[in-house]
Design a protein around this motif. Structure first.
Motif, short mmCIF file in Angstrom:
data_model
loop_
_atom_site.label_atom_id
_atom_site.label_comp_id
_atom_site.label_asym_id
_atom_site.label_seq_id
_atom_site.Cartn_x
_atom_site.Cartn_y
_atom_site.Cartn_z
N THR A 11 85.49 59.00 19.09
CA THR A 11 86.19 57.81 18.64
C THR A 11 87.11 57.34 19.75
O THR A 11 87.86 58.14 20.31
N HIS A 17 92.75 49.86 16.13
CA HIS A 17 91.29 49.72 16.10
C HIS A 17 90.61 51.00 16.56
O HIS A 17 91.06 51.67 17.48
N ARG A 18 89.51 51.32 15.88
CA ARG A 18 88.74 52.51 16.22
C ARG A 18 87.28 52.09 16.49
O ARG A 18 86.72 51.32 15.75
N HIS A 19 86.74 52.67 17.56
CA HIS A 19 85.35 52.43 17.91
C HIS A 19 84.62 53.77 17.84
O HIS A 19 84.96 54.68 18.61
N VAL A 21 81.71 55.83 18.92
CA VAL A 21 80.78 55.72 20.03
C VAL A 21 80.08 57.05 20.28
O VAL A 21 80.53 58.10 19.84
N THR A 42 80.33 55.75 27.67
CA THR A 42 79.92 55.55 26.28
C THR A 42 78.51 54.99 26.26
O THR A 42 78.03 54.47 27.26
N ASP A 45 78.29 49.46 23.31
CA ASP A 45 79.19 49.05 22.23
C ASP A 45 79.69 47.65 22.58
O ASP A 45 80.58 47.49 23.41
N SER A 47 81.59 45.37 21.17
CA SER A 47 83.00 45.06 20.97
C SER A 47 83.86 45.71 22.06
O SER A 47 84.75 45.07 22.64
N LEU A 48 83.61 46.98 22.35
CA LEU A 48 84.36 47.67 23.40
C LEU A 48 84.06 47.03 24.76
O LEU A 48 84.97 46.80 25.56
#
Length: 92
Positions: A11, A17-19, A21, A42, A45, A47-48
């Motif tokens: 994470t 905010h949490r992604h 991955v 990663t 992703d 958004s990231l």
């Protein structure tokens, strides 16, 4: 795979905010510095990727523990490069 390598879920936390991955990481101990250096990337992703493209460079990486992580430019596959120092967050 040994403790110096990790592939799996993690994470990335950026404020609230949490992604979630998938990451591929490796670590090495630097005897002169007396600490670990670790790096990897990663999986894709969007958004990231967008946040890093706009200048985001610091976050928290959580696997079995938390660690500050530096974020670098996205790679050609849509992932983000990561690096840090100290105990890797996947060490138990």
């Amino acid at each position: 795979m040994n403790d110096e390598e990790y592939r799996g879920p993690a994470t990335i936390r950026i404020g609230e905010h949490r992604h979630a991955v998938q990451i591929r990481m490796s670590a090495r101990f630097e005897p002169i510095e007396g600490r670990f250096r670790w790096a990897g990337r990663t999986g894709p992703d969007p958004s990231l990727h967008e946040q890093v493209t706009r200048g985001l460079r610091e976050a928290e990486l959580a696997v079995t523990s938390d660690a500050r992580v530096r974020l670098s430019e996205p790679d050609p596959w849509g992932g983000v490069r990561l690096d840090g120092t100290g105990t890797p967050p996947w060490f138990r």
